[in-house]
Scaffold this motif. Sequence first.
Motif, PDB file in Angstrom:
ATOM      1  N   ASP A 191      46.998  40.898  46.873  1.00 52.49           N
ATOM      2  CA  ASP A 191      47.958  40.890  47.964  1.00 52.49           C
ATOM      3  C   ASP A 191      47.728  42.011  48.972  1.00 52.49           C
ATOM      4  O   ASP A 191      48.435  42.106  49.967  1.00 52.49           O
ATOM      5  CB  ASP A 191      49.377  40.966  47.420  1.00 52.49           C
ATOM      6  N   VAL A 192      46.763  42.872  48.739  1.00 52.04           N
ATOM      7  CA  VAL A 192      46.438  43.934  49.685  1.00 52.04           C
ATOM      8  C   VAL A 192      44.963  43.816  50.070  1.00 52.04           C
ATOM      9  O   VAL A 192      44.147  43.342  49.284  1.00 52.04           O
ATOM     10  CB  VAL A 192      46.714  45.337  49.089  1.00 52.04           C
ATOM     11  N   PRO A 193      44.621  44.245  51.277  1.00 55.71           N
ATOM     12  CA  PRO A 193      43.212  44.178  51.676  1.00 55.71           C
ATOM     13  C   PRO A 193      42.331  45.035  50.767  1.00 55.71           C
ATOM     14  O   PRO A 193      42.731  46.115  50.343  1.00 55.71           O
ATOM     15  CB  PRO A 193      43.225  44.744  53.099  1.00 55.71           C
ATOM     16  N   TYR A 194      41.177  44.533  50.445  1.00 51.64           N
ATOM     17  CA  TYR A 194      40.209  45.255  49.629  1.00 51.64           C
ATOM     18  C   TYR A 194      38.814  44.756  49.984  1.00 51.64           C
ATOM     19  O   TYR A 194      38.654  43.652  50.495  1.00 51.64           O
ATOM     20  CB  TYR A 194      40.490  45.077  48.137  1.00 51.64           C
ATOM     21  N   ALA A 195      37.822  45.591  49.743  1.00 55.06           N
ATOM     22  CA  ALA A 195      36.437  45.206  49.994  1.00 55.06           C
ATOM     23  C   ALA A 195      36.030  44.167  48.955  1.00 55.06           C
ATOM     24  O   ALA A 195      36.347  44.304  47.773  1.00 55.06           O
ATOM     25  CB  ALA A 195      35.529  46.428  49.915  1.00 55.06           C
ATOM     26  N   VAL A 196      35.348  43.134  49.399  1.00 55.78           N
ATOM     27  CA  VAL A 196      34.950  42.060  48.483  1.00 55.78           C
ATOM     28  C   VAL A 196      33.492  41.697  48.746  1.00 55.78           C
ATOM     29  O   VAL A 196      33.082  41.512  49.888  1.00 55.78           O
ATOM     30  CB  VAL A 196      35.893  40.835  48.614  1.00 55.78           C
ATOM     31  N   ASP A 197      32.704  41.629  47.671  1.00 57.49           N
ATOM     32  CA  ASP A 197      31.296  41.273  47.796  1.00 57.49           C
ATOM     33  C   ASP A 197      31.128  39.756  47.751  1.00 57.49           C
ATOM     34  O   ASP A 197      32.104  39.011  47.574  1.00 57.49           O
ATOM     35  CB  ASP A 197      30.456  41.967  46.714  1.00 57.49           C
TER      36      ASP A 197
END
Length: 97
Positions: free
Chosen positions: A4-10
């Motif tokens: 539910d929060v922005p995060y870095a995603v590969d």
Amino acid sequence: MGQDVPYAVDAPGQAAVLADVLGRPVTTRDLTPDGTRELLLARGLEEAQADGMLAGTAFARAGGNAVVTEDVPELLGRAAGTYREWAVAHRRAFEVE
């Protein structure tokens, strides 16, 4: 991190989110730079486009995308969205006929 929060995603993380949103498997392939370039050229990209994509991929693989900043909220005046939110909003783009 939470969904539910922005995060870095590969790329594998993106595939996992898409698989969940679409309800079907979505896989990635770990190609060498030369293999990626060959694939991009075979798909009709110009050499300059392929080289640009390879530069972006190299940047990401070196950890250049592994940062979440406050730039989006500051610029837009609202919280940044998550990849999952984007995937849900663009689900139709991934439909298979």
